[in-house]
Design a protein around this motif. Structure first.
Motif, PDB file in Angstrom:
ATOM      1  N   TYR A  81       0.837  -1.202   0.000  1.00  0.00           N
ATOM      2  CA  TYR A  81       0.000   0.000   0.000  1.00  0.00           C
ATOM      3  C   TYR A  81       0.874   1.256   0.000  1.00  0.00           C
ATOM      4  O   TYR A  81       0.555   2.234  -0.689  1.00  0.00           O
ATOM      5  N   ASN A  82       1.993   1.239   0.726  1.00  0.00           N
ATOM      6  CA  ASN A  82       2.906   2.385   0.703  1.00  0.00           C
ATOM      7  C   ASN A  82       3.455   2.619  -0.698  1.00  0.00           C
ATOM      8  O   ASN A  82       3.629   3.768  -1.120  1.00  0.00           O
ATOM      9  N   HIS A  83       3.726   1.543  -1.433  1.00  0.00           N
ATOM     10  CA  HIS A  83       4.173   1.676  -2.820  1.00  0.00           C
ATOM     11  C   HIS A  83       3.085   2.360  -3.654  1.00  0.00           C
ATOM     12  O   HIS A  83       3.385   3.232  -4.481  1.00  0.00           O
ATOM     13  N   ILE A  84       1.840   1.985  -3.433  1.00  0.00           N
ATOM     14  CA  ILE A  84       0.714   2.593  -4.152  1.00  0.00           C
ATOM     15  C   ILE A  84       0.587   4.067  -3.780  1.00  0.00           C
ATOM     16  O   ILE A  84       0.394   4.924  -4.653  1.00  0.00           O
ATOM     17  N   ILE A  85       0.712   4.385  -2.496  1.00  0.00           N
ATOM     18  CA  ILE A  85       0.654   5.789  -2.056  1.00  0.00           C
ATOM     19  C   ILE A  85       1.747   6.602  -2.752  1.00  0.00           C
ATOM     20  O   ILE A  85       1.489   7.695  -3.268  1.00  0.00           O
ATOM     21  N   GLU A  86       2.966   6.083  -2.773  1.00  0.00           N
ATOM     22  CA  GLU A  86       4.066   6.805  -3.436  1.00  0.00           C
ATOM     23  C   GLU A  86       3.775   6.975  -4.929  1.00  0.00           C
ATOM     24  O   GLU A  86       4.027   8.034  -5.491  1.00  0.00           O
ATOM     25  N   ASN A  87       3.229   5.948  -5.567  1.00  0.00           N
ATOM     26  CA  ASN A  87       2.887   6.024  -6.979  1.00  0.00           C
ATOM     27  C   ASN A  87       1.813   7.081  -7.225  1.00  0.00           C
ATOM     28  O   ASN A  87       1.798   7.731  -8.268  1.00  0.00           O
ATOM     29  N   SER A  88       0.925   7.262  -6.247  1.00  0.00           N
ATOM     30  CA  SER A  88      -0.196   8.203  -6.411  1.00  0.00           C
ATOM     31  C   SER A  88       0.246   9.667  -6.356  1.00  0.00           C
ATOM     32  O   SER A  88      -0.557  10.557  -6.618  1.00  0.00           O
ATOM     33  N   LYS A  89       1.502   9.911  -6.050  1.00  0.00           N
ATOM     34  CA  LYS A  89       1.983  11.287  -5.894  1.00  0.00           C
ATOM     35  C   LYS A  89       2.555  11.889  -7.178  1.00  0.00           C
ATOM     36  O   LYS A  89       2.936  13.058  -7.178  1.00  0.00           O
ATOM     37  N   SER A  90       2.608  11.122  -8.269  1.00  0.00           N
ATOM     38  CA  SER A  90       3.235  11.662  -9.483  1.00  0.00           C
ATOM     39  C   SER A  90       2.723  10.981 -10.746  1.00  0.00           C
ATOM     40  O   SER A  90       2.016   9.982 -10.687  1.00  0.00           O
ATOM     41  N   ASN A  91       3.142  11.565 -11.876  1.00  0.00           N
ATOM     42  CA  ASN A  91       2.916  11.020 -13.220  1.00  0.00           C
ATOM     43  C   ASN A  91       1.450  10.940 -13.629  1.00  0.00           C
ATOM     44  O   ASN A  91       1.041   9.997 -14.310  1.00  0.00           O
ATOM     45  N   TRP A  92       0.675  11.909 -13.233  1.00  0.00           N
ATOM     46  CA  TRP A  92      -0.729  11.972 -13.631  1.00  0.00           C
ATOM     47  C   TRP A  92      -0.870  12.750 -14.935  1.00  0.00           C
ATOM     48  O   TRP A  92      -0.113  13.667 -15.209  1.00  0.00           O
ATOM     49  N   GLU A  93      -1.884  12.396 -15.684  1.00  0.00           N
ATOM     50  CA  GLU A  93      -2.260  13.128 -16.897  1.00  0.00           C
ATOM     51  C   GLU A  93      -3.554  13.866 -16.571  1.00  0.00           C
ATOM     52  O   GLU A  93      -4.505  13.268 -16.063  1.00  0.00           O
ATOM     53  N   LEU A  94      -3.590  15.163 -16.847  1.00  0.00           N
ATOM     54  CA  LEU A  94      -4.801  15.936 -16.621  1.00  0.00           C
ATOM     55  C   LEU A  94      -5.757  15.711 -17.782  1.00  0.00           C
ATOM     56  O   LEU A  94      -5.388  15.889 -18.948  1.00  0.00           O
ATOM     57  N   ARG A  95      -6.970  15.284 -17.464  1.00  0.00           N
ATOM     58  CA  ARG A  95      -8.005  15.039 -18.479  1.00  0.00           C
ATOM     59  C   ARG A  95      -9.245  15.843 -18.106  1.00  0.00           C
ATOM     60  O   ARG A  95     -10.158  15.328 -17.452  1.00  0.00           O
ATOM     61  N   GLY A  96      -9.264  17.079 -18.528  1.00  0.00           N
ATOM     62  CA  GLY A  96     -10.407  17.933 -18.203  1.00  0.00           C
ATOM     63  C   GLY A  96     -10.449  18.222 -16.716  1.00  0.00           C
ATOM     64  O   GLY A  96      -9.567  18.887 -16.180  1.00  0.00           O
ATOM     65  N   ASP A  97     -11.451  17.668 -16.039  1.00  0.00           N
ATOM     66  CA  ASP A  97     -11.622  17.956 -14.604  1.00  0.00           C
ATOM     67  C   ASP A  97     -11.179  16.792 -13.715  1.00  0.00           C
ATOM     68  O   ASP A  97     -11.592  16.704 -12.569  1.00  0.00           O
ATOM     69  N   TYR A  98     -10.347  15.892 -14.226  1.00  0.00           N
ATOM     70  CA  TYR A  98      -9.834  14.810 -13.389  1.00  0.00           C
ATOM     71  C   TYR A  98      -8.435  14.423 -13.840  1.00  0.00           C
ATOM     72  O   TYR A  98      -7.965  14.829 -14.902  1.00  0.00           O
ATOM     73  N   ILE A  99      -7.750  13.637 -13.003  1.00  0.00           N
ATOM     74  CA  ILE A  99      -6.424  13.145 -13.332  1.00  0.00           C
ATOM     75  C   ILE A  99      -6.514  11.642 -13.603  1.00  0.00           C
ATOM     76  O   ILE A  99      -7.407  10.956 -13.080  1.00  0.00           O
ATOM     77  N   TYR A 100      -5.585  11.145 -14.416  1.00  0.00           N
ATOM     78  CA  TYR A 100      -5.676   9.767 -14.902  1.00  0.00           C
ATOM     79  C   TYR A 100      -4.271   9.223 -15.152  1.00  0.00           C
ATOM     80  O   TYR A 100      -3.360   9.963 -15.522  1.00  0.00           O
ATOM     81  N   LYS A 101      -4.108   7.913 -14.985  1.00  0.00           N
ATOM     82  CA  LYS A 101      -2.897   7.221 -15.440  1.00  0.00           C
ATOM     83  C   LYS A 101      -3.196   5.746 -15.636  1.00  0.00           C
ATOM     84  O   LYS A 101      -4.037   5.165 -14.942  1.00  0.00           O
ATOM     85  N   ASN A 102      -2.515   5.152 -16.607  1.00  0.00           N
ATOM     86  CA  ASN A 102      -2.579   3.709 -16.806  1.00  0.00           C
ATOM     87  C   ASN A 102      -1.671   3.033 -15.790  1.00  0.00           C
ATOM     88  O   ASN A 102      -0.620   3.569 -15.436  1.00  0.00           O
ATOM     89  N   LEU A 103      -2.070   1.866 -15.333  1.00  0.00           N
ATOM     90  CA  LEU A 103      -1.251   1.070 -14.418  1.00  0.00           C
ATOM     91  C   LEU A 103      -0.607  -0.029 -15.259  1.00  0.00           C
ATOM     92  O   LEU A 103      -1.210  -1.077 -15.484  1.00  0.00           O
TER      93      LEU A 103
END
Length: 151
Positions: free
Chosen positions: A18-40
Protein backbone atom coordinates in the motif's frame (compact mmCIF):
# COMPACT_ATOMS: atom_id res chain seq x y z
CA UNK A 1 -16.00 -15.59 -2.70
CA UNK A 2 -16.26 -13.73 -6.02
CA UNK A 3 -19.62 -15.40 -6.62
CA UNK A 4 -21.06 -12.68 -4.36
CA UNK A 5 -22.08 -9.66 -6.43
CA UNK A 6 -20.25 -7.23 -4.08
CA UNK A 7 -17.30 -7.95 -1.78
CA UNK A 8 -15.34 -5.45 0.28
CA UNK A 9 -11.93 -5.95 1.94
CA UNK A 10 -10.38 -3.54 4.42
CA UNK A 11 -6.58 -3.27 4.60
CA UNK A 12 -6.42 -5.32 1.43
CA UNK A 13 -2.77 -4.78 0.53
CA UNK A 14 0.12 -5.26 2.92
CA UNK A 15 1.60 -2.15 4.49
CA UNK A 16 4.57 -2.20 2.11
CA UNK A 17 2.41 -2.74 -1.00
CA UNK A 18 0.00 0.00 0.00
CA UNK A 19 2.91 2.39 0.70
CA UNK A 20 4.17 1.68 -2.82
CA UNK A 21 0.71 2.59 -4.15
CA UNK A 22 0.65 5.79 -2.06
CA UNK A 23 4.07 6.80 -3.44
CA UNK A 24 2.89 6.02 -6.98
CA UNK A 25 -0.20 8.20 -6.41
CA UNK A 26 1.98 11.29 -5.89
CA UNK A 27 3.23 11.66 -9.48
CA UNK A 28 2.92 11.02 -13.22
CA UNK A 29 -0.73 11.97 -13.63
CA UNK A 30 -2.26 13.13 -16.90
CA UNK A 31 -4.80 15.94 -16.62
CA UNK A 32 -8.01 15.04 -18.48
CA UNK A 33 -10.41 17.93 -18.20
CA UNK A 34 -11.62 17.96 -14.60
CA UNK A 35 -9.83 14.81 -13.39
CA UNK A 36 -6.42 13.15 -13.33
CA UNK A 37 -5.68 9.77 -14.90
CA UNK A 38 -2.90 7.22 -15.44
CA UNK A 39 -2.58 3.71 -16.81
CA UNK A 40 -1.25 1.07 -14.42
CA UNK A 41 1.23 -0.67 -16.70
CA UNK A 42 4.27 -1.60 -14.65
CA UNK A 43 4.75 -5.09 -13.25
CA UNK A 44 3.88 -4.07 -9.71
CA UNK A 45 0.31 -3.30 -10.79
CA UNK A 46 -0.12 -5.82 -13.61
CA UNK A 47 1.54 -8.77 -11.89
CA UNK A 48 2.20 -8.27 -8.16
CA UNK A 49 -1.17 -6.70 -7.33
CA UNK A 50 -3.06 -9.17 -9.52
CA UNK A 51 -1.21 -12.10 -7.93
CA UNK A 52 -2.08 -10.70 -4.50
CA UNK A 53 -5.75 -10.66 -5.56
CA UNK A 54 -5.52 -14.24 -6.85
CA UNK A 55 -4.04 -15.38 -3.54
CA UNK A 56 -6.58 -13.47 -1.42
CA UNK A 57 -9.52 -14.76 -3.47
CA UNK A 58 -8.01 -18.24 -3.88
CA UNK A 59 -8.89 -17.95 -7.55
CA UNK A 60 -7.02 -17.36 -10.80
CA UNK A 61 -7.34 -13.73 -11.83
CA UNK A 62 -6.60 -12.38 -15.29
CA UNK A 63 -6.12 -8.68 -15.89
CA UNK A 64 -8.01 -6.96 -18.67
CA UNK A 65 -6.94 -3.41 -17.77
CA UNK A 66 -5.58 -1.36 -14.89
CA UNK A 67 -5.78 2.40 -14.43
CA UNK A 68 -6.10 5.08 -11.79
CA UNK A 69 -8.01 8.32 -11.58
CA UNK A 70 -8.56 11.15 -9.18
CA UNK A 71 -11.40 13.63 -8.97
CA UNK A 72 -12.20 16.80 -7.08
CA UNK A 73 -15.41 18.20 -8.55
CA UNK A 74 -16.13 15.73 -11.33
CA UNK A 75 -19.66 14.87 -12.50
CA UNK A 76 -20.14 11.12 -12.02
CA UNK A 77 -22.49 8.96 -14.05
CA UNK A 78 -24.06 5.61 -13.28
CA UNK A 79 -22.41 3.06 -15.54
CA UNK A 80 -21.34 -0.55 -15.84
CA UNK A 81 -18.16 -2.19 -17.09
CA UNK A 82 -18.51 -4.73 -19.86
CA UNK A 83 -14.96 -5.83 -20.73
CA UNK A 84 -14.28 -8.07 -17.73
CA UNK A 85 -16.14 -10.23 -15.21
CA UNK A 86 -15.29 -8.05 -12.20
CA UNK A 87 -14.28 -4.50 -11.33
CA UNK A 88 -11.87 -4.04 -8.43
CA UNK A 89 -11.59 -0.54 -6.98
CA UNK A 90 -8.95 0.37 -4.42
CA UNK A 91 -9.59 3.54 -2.42
CA UNK A 92 -6.26 5.37 -2.11
CA UNK A 93 -5.44 8.15 0.35
CA UNK A 94 -2.48 8.91 2.56
CA UNK A 95 -4.81 10.81 4.88
CA UNK A 96 -8.59 10.66 5.09
CA UNK A 97 -11.35 11.95 7.35
CA UNK A 98 -14.78 10.32 7.45
CA UNK A 99 -16.65 13.58 6.81
CA UNK A 100 -15.04 13.67 3.36
CA UNK A 101 -17.38 10.82 2.34
CA UNK A 102 -16.51 9.85 -1.28
CA UNK A 103 -17.84 6.31 -1.37
CA UNK A 104 -19.15 4.27 -4.29
CA UNK A 105 -22.70 3.08 -4.88
CA UNK A 106 -23.17 -0.33 -6.49
CA UNK A 107 -26.69 -1.25 -7.55
CA UNK A 108 -28.16 -4.70 -7.06
CA UNK A 109 -31.87 -4.89 -6.15
CA UNK A 110 -31.14 -1.84 -3.99
CA UNK A 111 -28.38 0.77 -3.91
CA UNK A 112 -25.38 -0.37 -1.84
CA UNK A 113 -23.20 2.48 -0.56
CA UNK A 114 -19.63 1.41 0.16
CA UNK A 115 -17.84 4.12 2.16
CA UNK A 116 -14.41 5.30 1.10
CA UNK A 117 -11.61 4.03 3.36
CA UNK A 118 -7.90 3.98 2.53
CA UNK A 119 -6.68 0.55 1.37
CA UNK A 120 -10.24 -0.74 1.04
CA UNK A 121 -10.76 -2.92 -2.02
CA UNK A 122 -14.27 -3.04 -3.42
CA UNK A 123 -14.86 -5.78 -5.96
CA UNK A 124 -18.13 -6.40 -7.77
CA UNK A 125 -19.59 -8.03 -10.85
CA UNK A 126 -18.67 -5.70 -13.69
CA UNK A 127 -22.14 -5.66 -15.24
CA UNK A 128 -23.63 -4.04 -12.10
CA UNK A 129 -24.42 -0.36 -12.37
CA UNK A 130 -22.23 1.77 -10.12
CA UNK A 131 -21.25 5.38 -9.49
CA UNK A 132 -18.64 7.15 -7.40
CA UNK A 133 -19.20 10.25 -5.32
CA UNK A 134 -16.90 13.22 -4.82
CA UNK A 135 -15.17 14.06 -1.57
CA UNK A 136 -16.85 16.73 0.53
CA UNK A 137 -15.30 19.16 3.02
CA UNK A 138 -11.82 18.98 1.42
CA UNK A 139 -9.98 20.03 -1.71
CA UNK A 140 -8.10 16.71 -1.86
CA UNK A 141 -8.45 14.43 -4.84
CA UNK A 142 -10.56 11.30 -4.41
CA UNK A 143 -8.13 8.72 -5.83
CA UNK A 144 -8.96 5.20 -6.94
CA UNK A 145 -6.86 2.47 -8.51
CA UNK A 146 -8.99 0.22 -10.67
CA UNK A 147 -8.42 -3.22 -12.11
CA UNK A 148 -10.82 -4.75 -14.65
CA UNK A 149 -10.30 -8.44 -14.01
CA UNK A 150 -11.54 -11.81 -15.16
CA UNK A 151 -12.06 -14.48 -12.53
Amino acid sequence: MLDNPIVCFDNFFSHSMYNHIIENSKSNWELRGDYIYKNLEDDFFTKDCVLHMSNKFNQNIGLYRGYAHGHKFHKHYIHQDNNATHTAILFVAEEYEEDWLGGTIVYTDTPNYIPFAPNRLLIFHAQLNHVGSNFQNTDNFRVQYIWKINA
